[in-house]
Design a protein around this motif. Structure first.
Motif, PDB file in Angstrom:
ATOM      1  N   LEU A   1       0.830  -1.208   0.000  1.00  0.00           N
ATOM      2  CA  LEU A   1       0.000   0.000   0.000  1.00  0.00           C
ATOM      3  C   LEU A   1       0.863   1.255   0.000  1.00  0.00           C
ATOM      4  O   LEU A   1       0.557   2.238  -0.666  1.00  0.00           O
ATOM      5  CB  LEU A   1      -0.937   0.001   1.204  1.00  0.00           C
ATOM      6  N   GLY A   2       1.974   1.189   0.762  1.00  0.00           N
ATOM      7  CA  GLY A   2       2.903   2.319   0.796  1.00  0.00           C
ATOM      8  C   GLY A   2       3.460   2.605  -0.591  1.00  0.00           C
ATOM      9  O   GLY A   2       3.580   3.767  -1.006  1.00  0.00           O
ATOM     10  N   PHE A   5       0.675   4.152  -2.757  1.00  0.00           N
ATOM     11  CA  PHE A   5       0.490   5.543  -2.317  1.00  0.00           C
ATOM     12  C   PHE A   5       1.607   6.428  -2.876  1.00  0.00           C
ATOM     13  O   PHE A   5       1.351   7.479  -3.457  1.00  0.00           O
ATOM     14  CB  PHE A   5       0.475   5.587  -0.782  1.00  0.00           C
ATOM     15  N   ASP A   6       2.854   5.980  -2.713  1.00  0.00           N
ATOM     16  CA  ASP A   6       3.997   6.798  -3.150  1.00  0.00           C
ATOM     17  C   ASP A   6       4.000   7.007  -4.658  1.00  0.00           C
ATOM     18  O   ASP A   6       4.268   8.111  -5.134  1.00  0.00           O
ATOM     19  CB  ASP A   6       5.317   6.142  -2.720  1.00  0.00           C
ATOM     20  N   ARG A  65      -7.445   0.641  -3.340  1.00  0.00           N
ATOM     21  CA  ARG A  65      -8.247   1.798  -3.679  1.00  0.00           C
ATOM     22  C   ARG A  65      -8.117   2.892  -2.611  1.00  0.00           C
ATOM     23  O   ARG A  65      -8.041   4.082  -2.935  1.00  0.00           O
ATOM     24  CB  ARG A  65      -9.707   1.344  -3.763  1.00  0.00           C
ATOM     25  N   GLY A  66      -8.105   2.486  -1.342  1.00  0.00           N
ATOM     26  CA  GLY A  66      -7.923   3.441  -0.243  1.00  0.00           C
ATOM     27  C   GLY A  66      -6.596   4.173  -0.374  1.00  0.00           C
ATOM     28  O   GLY A  66      -6.524   5.395  -0.192  1.00  0.00           O
ATOM     29  N   ALA A  67      -5.544   3.431  -0.715  1.00  0.00           N
ATOM     30  CA  ALA A  67      -4.213   4.033  -0.878  1.00  0.00           C
ATOM     31  C   ALA A  67      -4.213   5.022  -2.044  1.00  0.00           C
ATOM     32  O   ALA A  67      -3.680   6.129  -1.940  1.00  0.00           O
ATOM     33  CB  ALA A  67      -3.166   2.944  -1.102  1.00  0.00           C
ATOM     34  N   LEU A 117      -6.836   6.652  -3.450  1.00  0.00           N
ATOM     35  CA  LEU A 117      -7.668   7.832  -3.185  1.00  0.00           C
ATOM     36  C   LEU A 117      -6.980   8.776  -2.195  1.00  0.00           C
ATOM     37  O   LEU A 117      -6.990   9.994  -2.385  1.00  0.00           O
ATOM     38  CB  LEU A 117      -9.051   7.410  -2.663  1.00  0.00           C
ATOM     39  N   CYS A 118      -6.370   8.206  -1.155  1.00  0.00           N
ATOM     40  CA  CYS A 118      -5.672   9.054  -0.173  1.00  0.00           C
ATOM     41  C   CYS A 118      -4.506   9.793  -0.821  1.00  0.00           C
ATOM     42  O   CYS A 118      -4.290  10.978  -0.550  1.00  0.00           O
ATOM     43  CB  CYS A 118      -5.168   8.211   1.007  1.00  0.00           C
TER      44      CYS A 118
END
Lengths: 176, 176
Positions: free
Chosen positions: A50-51, A54-55, A90-92, A94-95
Motif C-alpha cells: 500500500l505504501g 500511495f507513493d 483503492r484506499g491508498a 484515493l488518499c
C-alpha cells in the motif's frame, strides 16, 4: 499544437497486484495521451504494498499535476477476500490523490464502458481497441493501462455535466 | 511513575463508519492507557471519508508519536460490498501510519482475542471486560475503542516474539 486540450486527467484502475494509470489532456471531446503505465507490487507484506501504491500515485500527481483524478467505483464484487484487497489498494490510491490536492471523481464500471465503447457490457478487448482509437495510438495499450485511460476518458467526456447525470450522459456526450 | 512503560503503541480498528483507536504505553507485560476514541465518518462521498480517516490517523501519530501501529488483519469477510468498504478504510489507515514513519504490524482477529481474553472465540463483551481489567480502567470502553485497545495490547504482549510465532504465542506470553 495541443494547448486547447487544457484539462489534465489522471485515471487510475486500482488492483491488489497491478494498478494501471493513464494521464490524458482533454477539452472534453478530443484527448491526447500524456503518459500511461502500471504500478506493479510484489509479494511483500500488505502495508508495504500500500505504501508503494500511495507513493507512486503521489509521484504521478506531482509529476503530471492533473486537474482531476478519476477512479472506477467498485460497487459489486464476488469474492470478499479479493474485495478486501482491492478496497485497500483503492484506499491508498484515493488518499494519495487527496493528499496531492487533486479532486477525485468516481465512475461506475458500466458508465466507463458506456463512455468509451457505447455499451455498458463491453469486454476488455473492446475497451482496449476504443482507447487506441480515441487517443490515436499506434497500438492498443495493455489491459491495466487501457482500463485506466478509459476511466480518464470517461471523466473527460463527463466534464461540464452535473455529477448526478454523468453516468447516463457520458456516452451521449461523447458521441460526435 | 510509569517511565518503565517505554513502548508506545497505537492500535487501530478500521471500519467504514467508525474507526476505533487506542494508544497505550507498555513494557510488554504491563500497560497503561494514554488515549482512546473513535473516528466517525458520516455520509459524505467515499474519497472524503478516506481523507478524514487518513488525516485523523496522521494527527494521532503526530500527537502521540507511537513506536508501533497495530491493525487487525482481516482475512475473512462474508459480504463483498462490506469487505470493499472496510478494505478502503484499512488502506487509508495503513498509508497514514506508513507516511508518519510508524512501523505497522498486523494481527489476526483470533490472535487479538487470544492475547487479551485467552480464547480465540471470545465475544465483544469479553474483550471489553478484559481491556478494562488489563488497563485498570474505571469502566469498560466502547466497542470500537475496546477493539482498538485489544489490538494494541496484542502487539504489546507479542513484543520480542518473532513475527511468525506471534499468533500462537501472544496469549502464552501475556499470562502472568
Amino acid at each position: 499544437m495541443t494547448n486547447h486540450l487544457r484539462h489534465r486527467i489522471l485515471g487510475i484502475d486500482p488492483g491488489s497486484r497491478n494498478t494501471g494509470y493513464g494521464v490524458i489532456d482533454s477539452d472534453g471531446r478530443h484527448s491526447r495521451l500524456v503518459a500511461s503505465g502500471c504500478i506493479r507490487v510484489g509479494r511483500q507484506p500488505w502495508p508495504d504494498r500500500l505504501g508503494l501504491i500511495f507513493d507512486r500515485v503521489a509521484d504521478l500527481a506531482g509529476e503530471h499535476r492533473p486537474h482531476d483524478m478519476a477512479v472506477e467505483q467498485l460497487i459489486f464484487a464476488r469474492d470478499p477476500t479479493a474485495a478486501l484487497k482491492i478496497g485497500q489498494a483503492r484506499g491508498a490510491v484515493l488518499c494519495a490523490g487527496l493528499k496531492a490536492g487533486v479532486t477525485v471523481h468516481e465512475y461506475s464500471p458500466k458508465s466507463v464502458k458506456l463512455a468509451v465503447v457505447g455499451s455498458g457490457g463491453a469486454d476488455k478487448a473492446q475497451v482496449q481497441h476504443m482507447v487506441r482509437i480515441l487517443l490515436s495510438l499506434a497500438q492498443a495499450p495493455g489491459e491495466d493501462e487501457a482500463d485506466a485511460l478509459a476511466i480518464a476518458l470517461c471523466h473527460a467526456h463527463s466534464m461540464g455535466i452535473p455529477q448526478r447525470k454523468r453516468a447516463a450522459a457520458s456516452w451521449r456526450d461523447f458521441r460526435p
